[in-house]
Design a protein around this motif. Structure first.
Motif, mmCIF file in Angstrom:
data_model
loop_
_atom_site.group_PDB
_atom_site.id
_atom_site.type_symbol
_atom_site.label_atom_id
_atom_site.label_comp_id
_atom_site.label_asym_id
_atom_site.label_seq_id
_atom_site.Cartn_x
_atom_site.Cartn_y
_atom_site.Cartn_z
ATOM 1 N N ILE A 34 0.871 -1.184 0.000
ATOM 2 C CA ILE A 34 0.000 0.000 0.000
ATOM 3 C C ILE A 34 0.907 1.232 0.000
ATOM 4 O O ILE A 34 1.907 1.283 0.721
ATOM 5 N N ASN A 35 0.543 2.221 -0.769
ATOM 6 C CA ASN A 35 1.314 3.450 -0.879
ATOM 7 C C ASN A 35 1.544 4.093 0.500
ATOM 8 O O ASN A 35 0.631 4.153 1.318
ATOM 9 N N ARG A 36 2.749 4.598 0.750
ATOM 10 C CA ARG A 36 3.086 5.228 2.020
ATOM 11 C C ARG A 36 2.177 6.418 2.323
ATOM 12 O O ARG A 36 1.820 6.671 3.475
ATOM 13 N N VAL A 37 1.783 7.153 1.312
ATOM 14 C CA VAL A 37 0.892 8.306 1.508
ATOM 15 C C VAL A 37 -0.451 7.840 2.075
ATOM 16 O O VAL A 37 -1.032 8.487 2.953
ATOM 17 N N THR A 38 -0.941 6.707 1.606
ATOM 18 C CA THR A 38 -2.188 6.144 2.114
ATOM 19 C C THR A 38 -2.031 5.723 3.563
ATOM 20 O O THR A 38 -2.903 5.987 4.401
ATOM 21 N N ILE A 39 -0.913 5.087 3.884
ATOM 22 C CA ILE A 39 -0.647 4.670 5.263
ATOM 23 C C ILE A 39 -0.599 5.892 6.180
ATOM 24 O O ILE A 39 -1.154 5.885 7.277
ATOM 25 N N ASN A 40 0.014 6.966 5.706
ATOM 26 C CA ASN A 40 0.066 8.204 6.483
ATOM 27 C C ASN A 40 -1.333 8.778 6.682
ATOM 28 O O ASN A 40 -1.666 9.268 7.774
ATOM 29 N N ALA A 41 -2.174 8.703 5.664
ATOM 30 C CA ALA A 41 -3.556 9.204 5.774
ATOM 31 C C ALA A 41 -4.343 8.379 6.791
ATOM 32 O O ALA A 41 -5.162 8.934 7.536
ATOM 33 N N TRP A 42 -4.110 7.065 6.839
ATOM 34 C CA TRP A 42 -4.752 6.229 7.855
ATOM 35 C C TRP A 42 -4.338 6.698 9.246
ATOM 36 O O TRP A 42 -5.171 6.838 10.136
ATOM 37 N N ALA A 43 -3.037 6.912 9.429
ATOM 38 C CA ALA A 43 -2.503 7.301 10.742
ATOM 39 C C ALA A 43 -3.036 8.661 11.186
ATOM 40 O O ALA A 43 -3.238 8.890 12.377
ATOM 41 N N ARG A 44 -3.279 9.548 10.243
ATOM 42 C CA ARG A 44 -3.803 10.882 10.570
ATOM 43 C C ARG A 44 -5.311 10.900 10.689
ATOM 44 O O ARG A 44 -5.897 11.906 11.090
ATOM 45 N N GLY A 45 -5.966 9.791 10.351
ATOM 46 C CA GLY A 45 -7.418 9.730 10.448
ATOM 47 C C GLY A 45 -8.140 10.406 9.308
ATOM 48 O O GLY A 45 -9.335 10.679 9.390
ATOM 49 N N VAL A 46 -7.427 10.688 8.219
ATOM 50 C CA VAL A 46 -8.036 11.337 7.065
ATOM 51 C C VAL A 46 -8.956 10.364 6.333
ATOM 52 O O VAL A 46 -10.036 10.735 5.891
ATOM 53 N N VAL A 47 -8.510 9.126 6.205
ATOM 54 C CA VAL A 47 -9.310 8.058 5.603
ATOM 55 C C VAL A 47 -9.116 6.797 6.438
ATOM 56 O O VAL A 47 -8.151 6.685 7.188
ATOM 57 N N SER A 48 -10.040 5.872 6.294
ATOM 58 C CA SER A 48 -9.930 4.584 6.984
ATOM 59 C C SER A 48 -9.618 3.498 5.966
ATOM 60 O O SER A 48 -10.072 3.571 4.828
ATOM 61 N N PRO A 49 -8.866 2.496 6.379
ATOM 62 C CA PRO A 49 -8.546 1.407 5.454
ATOM 63 C C PRO A 49 -9.768 0.539 5.165
ATOM 64 O O PRO A 49 -10.721 0.497 5.937
ATOM 65 N N SER A 50 -9.699 -0.173 4.058
ATOM 66 C CA SER A 50 -10.759 -1.126 3.706
ATOM 67 C C SER A 50 -10.710 -2.301 4.676
ATOM 68 O O SER A 50 -9.717 -2.496 5.389
ATOM 69 N N LEU A 51 -11.756 -3.099 4.682
ATOM 70 C CA LEU A 51 -11.784 -4.287 5.533
ATOM 71 C C LEU A 51 -10.616 -5.214 5.191
ATOM 72 O O LEU A 51 -9.951 -5.740 6.083
ATOM 73 N N LYS A 52 -10.358 -5.389 3.911
ATOM 74 C CA LYS A 52 -9.231 -6.230 3.482
ATOM 75 C C LYS A 52 -7.918 -5.701 4.056
ATOM 76 O O LYS A 52 -7.111 -6.470 4.577
ATOM 77 N N SER A 53 -7.716 -4.397 3.995
ATOM 78 C CA SER A 53 -6.483 -3.799 4.530
ATOM 79 C C SER A 53 -6.391 -3.952 6.042
ATOM 80 O O SER A 53 -5.320 -4.192 6.588
ATOM 81 N N VAL A 54 -7.526 -3.821 6.739
ATOM 82 C CA VAL A 54 -7.540 -4.009 8.198
ATOM 83 C C VAL A 54 -7.115 -5.434 8.550
ATOM 84 O O VAL A 54 -6.331 -5.643 9.483
ATOM 85 N N LEU A 55 -7.612 -6.411 7.802
ATOM 86 C CA LEU A 55 -7.232 -7.806 8.046
ATOM 87 C C LEU A 55 -5.729 -8.003 7.843
ATOM 88 O O LEU A 55 -5.064 -8.669 8.651
ATOM 89 N N VAL A 56 -5.187 -7.416 6.790
ATOM 90 C CA VAL A 56 -3.749 -7.516 6.522
ATOM 91 C C VAL A 56 -2.954 -6.804 7.619
ATOM 92 O O VAL A 56 -1.949 -7.333 8.108
ATOM 93 N N LEU A 57 -3.398 -5.619 8.018
ATOM 94 C CA LEU A 57 -2.698 -4.870 9.066
ATOM 95 C C LEU A 57 -2.633 -5.664 10.364
ATOM 96 O O LEU A 57 -1.567 -5.748 10.995
ATOM 97 N N ALA A 58 -3.742 -6.228 10.777
ATOM 98 C CA ALA A 58 -3.767 -7.000 12.023
ATOM 99 C C ALA A 58 -2.788 -8.168 11.945
ATOM 100 O O ALA A 58 -2.058 -8.436 12.898
#
Length: 76
Positions: A34-58
């Motif tokens: 996943i693009n680093r910019v997207t990961i940064n947006a998740w961390a800042r609360g700008v956008v939330s990850p998809s369910l698939k991404s949440v499963l991978v993150l966990a």
């Protein structure tokens, strides 16, 4: 009206879990594809990850899915 408990993705918790697992935004980006910019947006609360991404993150961060979420009150 009543308050209904709900859960939402927490950028703050994600950031803490990412760091404690030893990942920078760049290194996590390389591991999960996943693009680093997207990961940064998740961390800042700008956008939330998809369910698939949440499963991978966990899985990658070695945490429970629930660890990435916080409870919020919603008015119903």
């Amino acid at each position: 009206m009543s308050h209904v408990p709900s859960r939402t993705f927490s950028g703050e918790r994600f950031r803490v879990l990412r760091k404690s697992a030893g990942y920078t935004e760049t290194s996590l980006s390389a591991v999960i594809g996943i693009n680093r910019v997207t990961i940064n947006a998740w961390a800042r609360g700008v956008v939330s990850p998809s369910l698939k991404s949440v499963l991978v993150l966990a899985d990658v961060l070695g945490c429970r899915i629930d660890d990435l979420f916080v409870e919020v009150d919603r008015v119903a």
